[in-house]
Design an enzyme around this catalytic site. Sequence first.
Site, PDB file in Angstrom:
ATOM      1  NE  ARG A   1    -122.297  46.544  85.101  1.00 12.25           N
ATOM      2  CZ  ARG A   1    -121.061  46.410  85.562  1.00 12.25           C
ATOM      3  NH1 ARG A   1    -120.646  45.266  86.007  1.00 12.25           N
ATOM      4  NH2 ARG A   1    -120.254  47.439  85.563  1.00 12.25           N
TER       5      ARG A   1
ATOM      6  NE  ARG B   1    -119.763  39.257  83.892  1.00 11.83           N
ATOM      7  CZ  ARG B   1    -118.759  39.944  84.447  1.00 11.83           C
ATOM      8  NH1 ARG B   1    -117.520  39.613  84.190  1.00 11.83           N
ATOM      9  NH2 ARG B   1    -119.012  40.939  85.269  1.00 11.83           N
TER      10      ARG B   1
ATOM     11  NE  ARG C   1    -118.428  39.745  77.498  1.00 10.89           N
ATOM     12  CZ  ARG C   1    -117.211  39.664  76.996  1.00 10.89           C
ATOM     13  NH1 ARG C   1    -117.033  39.234  75.760  1.00 10.89           N
ATOM     14  NH2 ARG C   1    -116.157  40.007  77.706  1.00 10.89           N
TER      15      ARG C   1
ATOM     16  CG  ASP D   1    -118.937  49.945  80.456  1.00  9.89           C
ATOM     17  OD1 ASP D   1    -119.325  49.037  81.206  1.00  9.89           O
ATOM     18  OD2 ASP D   1    -118.068  50.768  80.790  1.00  9.89           O
TER      19      ASP D   1
ATOM     20  CE1 TYR E   1    -113.004  51.754  86.294  1.00  9.40           C
ATOM     21  CE2 TYR E   1    -114.709  53.394  86.643  1.00  9.40           C
ATOM     22  CZ  TYR E   1    -114.191  52.141  86.877  1.00  9.40           C
ATOM     23  OH  TYR E   1    -114.852  51.277  87.697  1.00  9.40           O
TER      24      TYR E   1
HETATM   25  O1  CP3 Z   1    -127.102  47.885  83.846  1.00  7.90           O
HETATM   26  C1  CP3 Z   1    -127.091  47.360  82.709  1.00  7.90           C
HETATM   27  O2  CP3 Z   1    -127.498  46.203  82.475  1.00  7.90           O
HETATM   28  C2  CP3 Z   1    -126.628  48.212  81.547  1.00  7.90           C
HETATM   29  C3  CP3 Z   1    -125.298  47.993  81.109  1.00  7.90           C
HETATM   30  C4  CP3 Z   1    -124.139  48.515  81.954  1.00  7.90           C
HETATM   31  C5  CP3 Z   1    -122.896  47.878  81.993  1.00  7.90           C
HETATM   32  N1  CP3 Z   1    -122.015  48.645  82.689  1.00  7.90           N
HETATM   33  C6  CP3 Z   1    -122.584  46.589  81.337  1.00  7.90           C
HETATM   34  C7  CP3 Z   1    -121.365  45.852  81.714  1.00  7.90           C
HETATM   35  C8  CP3 Z   1    -124.038  49.678  82.725  1.00  7.90           C
HETATM   36  C9  CP3 Z   1    -125.100  50.705  83.090  1.00  7.90           C
HETATM   37  C10 CP3 Z   1    -122.683  49.767  83.171  1.00  7.90           C
HETATM   38  C11 CP3 Z   1    -122.173  50.894  83.980  1.00  7.90           C
HETATM   39  C12 CP3 Z   1    -120.784  50.850  84.459  1.00  7.90           C
HETATM   40  N2  CP3 Z   1    -119.670  50.381  83.803  1.00  7.90           N
HETATM   41  C13 CP3 Z   1    -120.369  51.387  85.702  1.00  7.90           C
HETATM   42  C14 CP3 Z   1    -121.259  52.073  86.696  1.00  7.90           C
HETATM   43  C15 CP3 Z   1    -122.107  51.121  87.472  1.00  7.90           C
HETATM   44  C16 CP3 Z   1    -121.370  50.316  88.505  1.00  7.90           C
HETATM   45  O3  CP3 Z   1    -121.292  49.087  88.324  1.00  7.90           O
HETATM   46  O4  CP3 Z   1    -120.916  50.879  89.489  1.00  7.90           O
HETATM   47  C17 CP3 Z   1    -118.981  51.183  85.805  1.00  7.90           C
HETATM   48  C18 CP3 Z   1    -118.100  51.571  86.972  1.00  7.90           C
HETATM   49  C19 CP3 Z   1    -118.551  50.558  84.585  1.00  7.90           C
HETATM   50  C20 CP3 Z   1    -117.168  50.177  84.197  1.00  7.90           C
HETATM   51  C21 CP3 Z   1    -117.032  48.713  84.047  1.00  7.90           C
HETATM   52  N3  CP3 Z   1    -117.598  47.959  83.038  1.00  7.90           N
HETATM   53  C22 CP3 Z   1    -116.290  47.829  84.876  1.00  7.90           C
HETATM   54  C23 CP3 Z   1    -115.527  48.234  86.108  1.00  7.90           C
HETATM   55  C24 CP3 Z   1    -116.427  46.543  84.326  1.00  7.90           C
HETATM   56  C25 CP3 Z   1    -115.741  45.288  84.777  1.00  7.90           C
HETATM   57  C26 CP3 Z   1    -116.371  44.697  85.970  1.00  7.90           C
HETATM   58  C27 CP3 Z   1    -117.171  43.488  85.592  1.00  7.90           C
HETATM   59  O5  CP3 Z   1    -118.266  43.324  86.138  1.00  7.90           O
HETATM   60  O6  CP3 Z   1    -116.659  42.682  84.798  1.00  7.90           O
HETATM   61  C28 CP3 Z   1    -117.290  46.646  83.201  1.00  7.90           C
HETATM   62  C29 CP3 Z   1    -117.747  45.529  82.341  1.00  7.90           C
HETATM   63  C30 CP3 Z   1    -119.224  45.358  82.148  1.00  7.90           C
HETATM   64  N4  CP3 Z   1    -120.100  46.367  81.885  1.00  7.90           N
HETATM   65  C31 CP3 Z   1    -119.930  44.124  82.131  1.00  7.90           C
HETATM   66  C32 CP3 Z   1    -121.273  44.420  81.861  1.00  7.90           C
HETATM   67  C33 CP3 Z   1    -122.415  43.464  81.697  1.00  7.90           C
HETATM   68  C34 CP3 Z   1    -119.334  42.749  82.308  1.00  7.90           C
HETATM   69  C35 CP3 Z   1    -118.447  42.455  81.130  1.00  7.90           C
HETATM   70  C36 CP3 Z   1    -118.645  41.121  80.445  1.00  7.90           C
HETATM   71  O7  CP3 Z   1    -119.769  40.667  80.150  1.00  7.90           O
HETATM   72  O8  CP3 Z   1    -117.612  40.537  80.126  1.00  7.90           O
END
Ligand code: CP3
Length: 353
Positions: free
Chosen positions: A29, A33, A42, A79, A158
């Site tokens: 990640r 944010r 964003r 994602d 999911y």
């Molecule tokens: O790592 C990176 O920088 C690459 C981008 C990336 C994101 N999600 C961006 C993201 C990667 C590799 C993921 C993988 C992902 N997405 C996983 C597996 C990794 C882990 O965290 O266990 C999972 C379970 C998801 C599903 C997902 N996406 C969830 C549950 C959420 C909400 C939780 C949160 O942190 O808000 C997301 C949103 C998400 N994916 C964000 C980012 C940067 C935050 C959203 C935002 O900016 O509003």
Amino acid sequence: MSQLRREDRAVLRVLSGEAVFPPPAWVMRQAGRYLPEYREVRARAGSFLDLCYTPDYAVEVTLQPIRRFGFEASILFSDILVIPDALDQRVRFVEGEGPRLDPLEGRAEFDRLRQADDPAIFTHLAPVFEAVRRLRAELPFETTLLGFCGAPWTVASYMIGGRGTPDLAPSRDLARREPELVKALIDRLVDVQIEYLVRQFEAGVDAVQIFESHAGTLPETQGDALKQWSFEPIARMVAGVRARVPGARIIVFARGSGLEGHARVVPETGADAVGVDWSVDLAELRARIPDTTVTQGNVHPDVLIEGGEALDAAVDAVREAVKGRPHIFNLGHGITPQTPIAHVERMLARLRR
Ligand code: CP3
């Protein structure tokens, strides 16, 4: 001056078994944010999925942490849930809550999904491949570009639950009641994700990571659910990708699978490296796997928030545990929004000293 070759990229050298020291680093990640420049893009993009599907934005936020910190690897911004979205189980991200899907509760919803060979899936994902092509052109030559996808069990959980429920009760329940249906869903995801990863490689990624973020909900009891629902489908993905991209480098992150589960990842999936979550003692894991096994991880994201001497000690512990062994430095899960930027800088300075 000698010409740098692709295989000289530090993360690729580690993935081919070389014990580079200090280990090259990236963080899960890393575009997110905690960075003001991410929050700015964003806000301009509107929705999270618009950010993922607009190459200009996706490329920009992917590059931000590389410019700021000089990580040795860059991970494509996207994602794991773009896959259900592309299968026509539409995904939305609710502000402050996370992903929402219409739950797949039975055969009727499964039958409405796109077939694995439906070209519409990859038309939908075309912006992702476009972002990869541009990234490879814009990144510093020495930076490894990582693609990724979710593992079938994590993505299926999911799709079935419609959201990230704490213990994945809906998916485990469905796997018990209708194992044939869950197997069909997993098989569909295996096929789609093989094609998805192959196309990421064709567009220019150097290696990929498969995120099994919900491995922790699969106990080894009950006939080895971890093998059945996680490691075996991932093994088919690894073999399927390598059949089309010979020598493809693949990292598997099986969060929550415990010391035992982590030790099984490489032998049972055929991956090149195991991503280690923060709950596992890295020195203990290193002691029970072969010296040649590649590891990645695993500083606790909360320690990075804390900073100071606790952070220094955590970085030193990783350095100590992996000296002489092939390792990629990372956190043990994603970086959190409240992380101070100065702590990321301190972590990297300490690692590279
Ligand atoms: O790592 C990176 O920088 C690459 C981008 C990336 C994101 N999600 C961006 C993201 C990667 C590799 C993921 C993988 C992902 N997405 C996983 C597996 C990794 C882990 O965290 O266990 C999972 C379970 C998801 C599903 C997902 N996406 C969830 C549950 C959420 C909400 C939780 C949160 O942190 O808000 C997301 C949103 C998400 N994916 C964000 C980012 C940067 C935050 C959203 C935002 O900016 O509003």
